[in-house]
Design an enzyme around this catalytic site. Structure first.
Site, PDB file in Angstrom:
ATOM      1  N   LYS A  20       0.592  -1.305  -0.094  1.00 49.65           N
ATOM      2  CA  LYS A  20      -0.080  -0.011  -0.118  1.00 49.65           C
ATOM      3  C   LYS A  20       0.927   1.368   0.106  1.00 49.65           C
ATOM      4  O   LYS A  20       0.488   2.189  -0.753  1.00 49.65           O
ATOM      5  CB  LYS A  20      -0.925  -0.064   1.332  1.00 49.65           C
ATOM      6  CG  LYS A  20      -1.757  -1.117   1.142  1.00 49.65           C
ATOM      7  CD  LYS A  20      -2.571  -1.066   2.698  1.00 49.65           C
ATOM      8  CE  LYS A  20      -2.277  -1.128   3.790  1.00 49.65           C
ATOM      9  NZ  LYS A  20      -1.490  -2.619   4.079  1.00 49.65           N
ATOM     10  N   ARG A  94      -9.948  -0.050   8.703  1.00 54.61           N
ATOM     11  CA  ARG A  94      -9.625  -1.592   9.037  1.00 54.61           C
ATOM     12  C   ARG A  94     -10.772  -2.365   9.416  1.00 54.61           C
ATOM     13  O   ARG A  94     -10.794  -3.697   9.799  1.00 54.61           O
ATOM     14  CB  ARG A  94      -8.455  -1.573  10.125  1.00 54.61           C
ATOM     15  CG  ARG A  94      -7.155  -1.248   9.829  1.00 54.61           C
ATOM     16  CD  ARG A  94      -6.413  -2.329   9.029  1.00 54.61           C
ATOM     17  NE  ARG A  94      -5.054  -2.536   9.428  1.00 54.61           N
ATOM     18  CZ  ARG A  94      -4.135  -1.616   9.232  1.00 54.61           C
ATOM     19  NH1 ARG A  94      -4.335  -0.524   8.444  1.00 54.61           N
ATOM     20  NH2 ARG A  94      -2.992  -1.892   9.415  1.00 54.61           N
ATOM     21  N   ARG A 128      12.217  -5.830   4.774  1.00 55.51           N
ATOM     22  CA  ARG A 128      11.718  -4.494   4.765  1.00 55.51           C
ATOM     23  C   ARG A 128      12.479  -3.649   5.812  1.00 55.51           C
ATOM     24  O   ARG A 128      12.728  -4.048   7.045  1.00 55.51           O
ATOM     25  CB  ARG A 128      10.252  -4.264   5.147  1.00 55.51           C
ATOM     26  CG  ARG A 128       9.863  -2.912   5.470  1.00 55.51           C
ATOM     27  CD  ARG A 128       8.409  -2.525   5.192  1.00 55.51           C
ATOM     28  NE  ARG A 128       7.585  -3.411   6.228  1.00 55.51           N
ATOM     29  CZ  ARG A 128       6.346  -3.429   6.122  1.00 55.51           C
ATOM     30  NH1 ARG A 128       5.743  -2.715   5.299  1.00 55.51           N
ATOM     31  NH2 ARG A 128       5.718  -4.099   7.284  1.00 55.51           N
ATOM     32  N   ARG A 161      10.805  -2.289  11.821  1.00 57.07           N
ATOM     33  CA  ARG A 161       9.567  -2.023  12.498  1.00 57.07           C
ATOM     34  C   ARG A 161       9.364  -3.294  13.213  1.00 57.07           C
ATOM     35  O   ARG A 161       9.779  -4.420  13.254  1.00 57.07           O
ATOM     36  CB  ARG A 161       8.353  -2.215  11.433  1.00 57.07           C
ATOM     37  CG  ARG A 161       8.278  -0.759  10.803  1.00 57.07           C
ATOM     38  CD  ARG A 161       7.026  -0.859   9.808  1.00 57.07           C
ATOM     39  NE  ARG A 161       5.802  -1.594  10.137  1.00 57.07           N
ATOM     40  CZ  ARG A 161       4.887  -1.502   9.518  1.00 57.07           C
ATOM     41  NH1 ARG A 161       4.670  -0.833   8.196  1.00 57.07           N
ATOM     42  NH2 ARG A 161       3.868  -2.232   9.765  1.00 57.07           N
ATOM     43  N   ARG A 172      -0.962 -10.419  12.345  1.00 57.69           N
ATOM     44  CA  ARG A 172      -1.544  -9.300  11.457  1.00 57.69           C
ATOM     45  C   ARG A 172      -2.350  -9.777  10.237  1.00 57.69           C
ATOM     46  O   ARG A 172      -3.180  -9.192   9.828  1.00 57.69           O
ATOM     47  CB  ARG A 172      -0.391  -8.085  11.073  1.00 57.69           C
ATOM     48  CG  ARG A 172       0.000  -7.270  12.259  1.00 57.69           C
ATOM     49  CD  ARG A 172       1.490  -6.668  12.046  1.00 57.69           C
ATOM     50  NE  ARG A 172       1.352  -5.808  10.664  1.00 57.69           N
ATOM     51  CZ  ARG A 172       2.534  -5.422  10.379  1.00 57.69           C
ATOM     52  NH1 ARG A 172       3.634  -5.774  10.540  1.00 57.69           N
ATOM     53  NH2 ARG A 172       2.335  -4.768   8.865  1.00 57.69           N
TER      54      ARG A 172
HETATM   55  P1  G5P Z   1       0.117  -0.173   9.080  1.00 55.97           P
HETATM   56  O1  G5P Z   1       1.387   0.628   8.852  1.00 55.97           O
HETATM   57  O2  G5P Z   1      -0.795   0.273   7.917  1.00 55.97           O
HETATM   58  P2  G5P Z   1       0.129  -2.505   7.673  1.00 55.97           P
HETATM   59  O3  G5P Z   1       0.388  -3.756   8.300  1.00 55.97           O
HETATM   60  O4  G5P Z   1      -1.344  -2.461   6.918  1.00 55.97           O
HETATM   61  O5  G5P Z   1       0.512  -1.561   8.475  1.00 55.97           O
HETATM   62  P3  G5P Z   1       2.360  -2.213   5.922  1.00 55.97           P
HETATM   63  O6  G5P Z   1       3.009  -3.150   6.735  1.00 55.97           O
HETATM   64  O7  G5P Z   1       2.614  -0.568   6.186  1.00 55.97           O
HETATM   65  O8  G5P Z   1       0.906  -2.413   6.151  1.00 55.97           O
HETATM   66  P4  G5P Z   1       2.118  -1.677   3.131  1.00 55.97           P
HETATM   67  O9  G5P Z   1       2.018  -0.232   3.310  1.00 55.97           O
HETATM   68  O10 G5P Z   1       0.948  -2.486   2.663  1.00 55.97           O
HETATM   69  O11 G5P Z   1       2.423  -2.425   4.414  1.00 55.97           O
HETATM   70  O12 G5P Z   1       3.441  -2.024   2.081  1.00 55.97           O
HETATM   71  P5  G5P Z   1       4.860  -1.395   1.844  1.00 55.97           P
HETATM   72  O13 G5P Z   1       5.139  -1.019   2.927  1.00 55.97           O
HETATM   73  O14 G5P Z   1       4.493  -0.356   0.811  1.00 55.97           O
HETATM   74  O15 G5P Z   1       5.566  -2.655   1.262  1.00 55.97           O
HETATM   75  C1  G5P Z   1       6.068  -3.725   2.347  1.00 55.97           C
HETATM   76  C2  G5P Z   1       7.297  -4.090   1.795  1.00 55.97           C
HETATM   77  O16 G5P Z   1       7.355  -4.655   0.523  1.00 55.97           O
HETATM   78  C3  G5P Z   1       8.149  -2.804   1.704  1.00 55.97           C
HETATM   79  O17 G5P Z   1       9.622  -3.376   2.222  1.00 55.97           O
HETATM   80  C4  G5P Z   1       8.278  -2.571   0.047  1.00 55.97           C
HETATM   81  O18 G5P Z   1       9.552  -2.068  -0.041  1.00 55.97           O
HETATM   82  C5  G5P Z   1       8.148  -4.121  -0.341  1.00 55.97           C
HETATM   83  N1  G5P Z   1       7.607  -3.902  -1.764  1.00 55.97           N
HETATM   84  C6  G5P Z   1       6.564  -3.391  -2.281  1.00 55.97           C
HETATM   85  N2  G5P Z   1       6.351  -3.862  -3.340  1.00 55.97           N
HETATM   86  C7  G5P Z   1       7.096  -4.922  -3.605  1.00 55.97           C
HETATM   87  C8  G5P Z   1       7.303  -5.802  -4.724  1.00 55.97           C
HETATM   88  O19 G5P Z   1       6.693  -5.910  -5.659  1.00 55.97           O
HETATM   89  N3  G5P Z   1       8.299  -6.853  -4.638  1.00 55.97           N
HETATM   90  C9  G5P Z   1       9.143  -6.827  -3.493  1.00 55.97           C
HETATM   91  N4  G5P Z   1       9.918  -7.927  -3.427  1.00 55.97           N
HETATM   92  N5  G5P Z   1       9.007  -6.150  -2.508  1.00 55.97           N
HETATM   93  C10 G5P Z   1       8.171  -5.160  -2.562  1.00 55.97           C
HETATM   94  O20 G5P Z   1      -0.306  -0.463  10.249  1.00 55.97           O
HETATM   95  C11 G5P Z   1       0.697  -0.583  11.400  1.00 55.97           C
HETATM   96  C12 G5P Z   1      -0.257  -0.941  12.565  1.00 55.97           C
HETATM   97  O21 G5P Z   1      -0.738   0.358  13.074  1.00 55.97           O
HETATM   98  C13 G5P Z   1      -2.067   0.027  13.516  1.00 55.97           C
HETATM   99  C14 G5P Z   1      -2.280  -1.563  13.599  1.00 55.97           C
HETATM  100  O22 G5P Z   1      -1.558  -1.871  15.105  1.00 55.97           O
HETATM  101  C15 G5P Z   1      -1.333  -2.299  12.564  1.00 55.97           C
HETATM  102  O23 G5P Z   1      -0.811  -3.203  12.789  1.00 55.97           O
HETATM  103  N6  G5P Z   1      -3.114   0.537  12.622  1.00 55.97           N
HETATM  104  C16 G5P Z   1      -4.556   0.627  12.982  1.00 55.97           C
HETATM  105  N7  G5P Z   1      -5.318  -0.050  13.943  1.00 55.97           N
HETATM  106  C17 G5P Z   1      -6.575   0.197  13.673  1.00 55.97           C
HETATM  107  N8  G5P Z   1      -7.468   0.521  13.010  1.00 55.97           N
HETATM  108  C18 G5P Z   1      -6.674   1.289  11.881  1.00 55.97           C
HETATM  109  N9  G5P Z   1      -7.204   1.655  10.594  1.00 55.97           N
HETATM  110  C19 G5P Z   1      -4.804   1.248  11.854  1.00 55.97           C
HETATM  111  N10 G5P Z   1      -3.979   1.666  11.026  1.00 55.97           N
HETATM  112  C20 G5P Z   1      -2.873   1.371  11.664  1.00 55.97           C
HETATM  113 MG    MG Z   2       2.140   1.083   4.955  1.00 52.22          MG
END
Ligand code: G5P
Ligand code: MG
Length: 217
Positions: A20, A94, A128, A161, A172
């Site tokens: 995302k 979420r 990551r 992280r 998660r």
């Molecule tokens: P977050 O921060 O919202 P998540 O768990 O939804 O956390 P996250 O981990 O931030 O999502 P993302 O944004 O979907 O992941 O993905 P990203 O960071 O872009 O990519 C992931 C990794 O893959 C990176 O290293 C990137 O470089 C790599 N990558 C991307 N594309 C590719 C690809 O094509 N190939 C490869 N090899 N790599 C790739 O939420 C964190 C916490 O906050 C709370 C909760 O506790 C949650 O667990 N929270 C909430 N709680 C309640 N309600 C809400 N609305 C909440 N929002 C946050």
């Molecule tokens: Mg994110």
């Protein structure tokens, strides 16, 4: 009524580490929309030791959801700051309660759902690295920092992280898939859900871009 109302009220949905943040960065660069990431904002609060940061760290660090009332109030404040711009919301909603509130207050008109298999996700998380102050993410072998372990823009050190440990990511992912079905159903019923299935951001990006271009016309 003289000023043109902002037209784009977007949400990007997807499992933890589905890309995302990475996809949002491309959308922001290409379409110049504001990006509001709930997770980035929470981590910023935790890093700067605000009252909110202290209150939410026990949830975030263990991969649990922060309570709806806390999230809703934080996101409403963040959306006020970008009210006169087009915006893309990442990580929120979420829960169905969050989705219903968002729809009532802010009339989301497009939802982009990144559907990436769990095994791909688990692999990514291991590689990551993040620059906490800005939220910039790197992935070893995918988008490497120019200097290993350092942020490209500031040169500051990158870190892991706390919630990227494998057991926590599994938790998660499970929590996410349970919570997300009703949200997808909610947006599908409104006719604003666009799903993109694939393994990589590069594979999904042309489809996301096309959908965005059609919407922005
Ligand atoms: P977050 O921060 O919202 P998540 O768990 O939804 O956390 P996250 O981990 O931030 O999502 P993302 O944004 O979907 O992941 O993905 P990203 O960071 O872009 O990519 C992931 C990794 O893959 C990176 O290293 C990137 O470089 C790599 N990558 C991307 N594309 C590719 C690809 O094509 N190939 C490869 N090899 N790599 C790739 O939420 C964190 C916490 O906050 C709370 C909760 O506790 C949650 O667990 N929270 C909430 N709680 C309640 N309600 C809400 N609305 C909440 N929002 C946050
Ligand atoms: Mg994110």
């Amino acid at each position: 009524w003289c000023s043109k109302a902002a037209a784009f009220r977007g949400v990007i949905l997807g499992a933890p580490a589905s890309g995302k943040g990475t996809m949002s960065a491309r959308i922001v660069e290409h379409f110049k929309v504001a990006h509001v990431s709930s997770g980035d904002k929470l981590r910023l609060h935790m890093n700067s030791g605000t009252e909110l940061g202290k209150a939410v760290s026990k949830y975030v660090c263990t991969g649990k959801f922060v309570p709806d009332d806390v999230m809703i109030s934080m996101i409403n404040k963040e959306l006020e700051l970008v009210a006169d711009r087009n915006w893309l919301l990442d990580g929120f909603p979420r829960t169905l309660t969050q989705a219903e509130m968002l729809q009532k207050e802010h009339l989301v008109n497009i939802v982009l759902y990144l559907n990436v298999p769990n095994e791909v996700i688990l692999d990514r998380v291991k590689n990551r690295w993040v620059h906490m102050p800005s939220g910039r993410v790197y992935n070893v072998g995918f988008n490497n920092p120019k200097v290993p372990g350092k942020d490209d823009v500031t040169g500051e050190p990158l870190s892991k992280r706390d919630d990227d440990k494998v057991e926590i990511v599994q938790e998660r992912l499970e929590r996410y898939s349970k919570a997300t079905e009703p949200i997808l159903a909610f947006y599908s019923k409104l006719g604003i859900l666009h799903s993109f299935k694939g393994n990589t951001t590069d594979e999904l990006w042309p489809h996301v871009k096309e959908t965005m271009e059609k919407f922005m016309q």
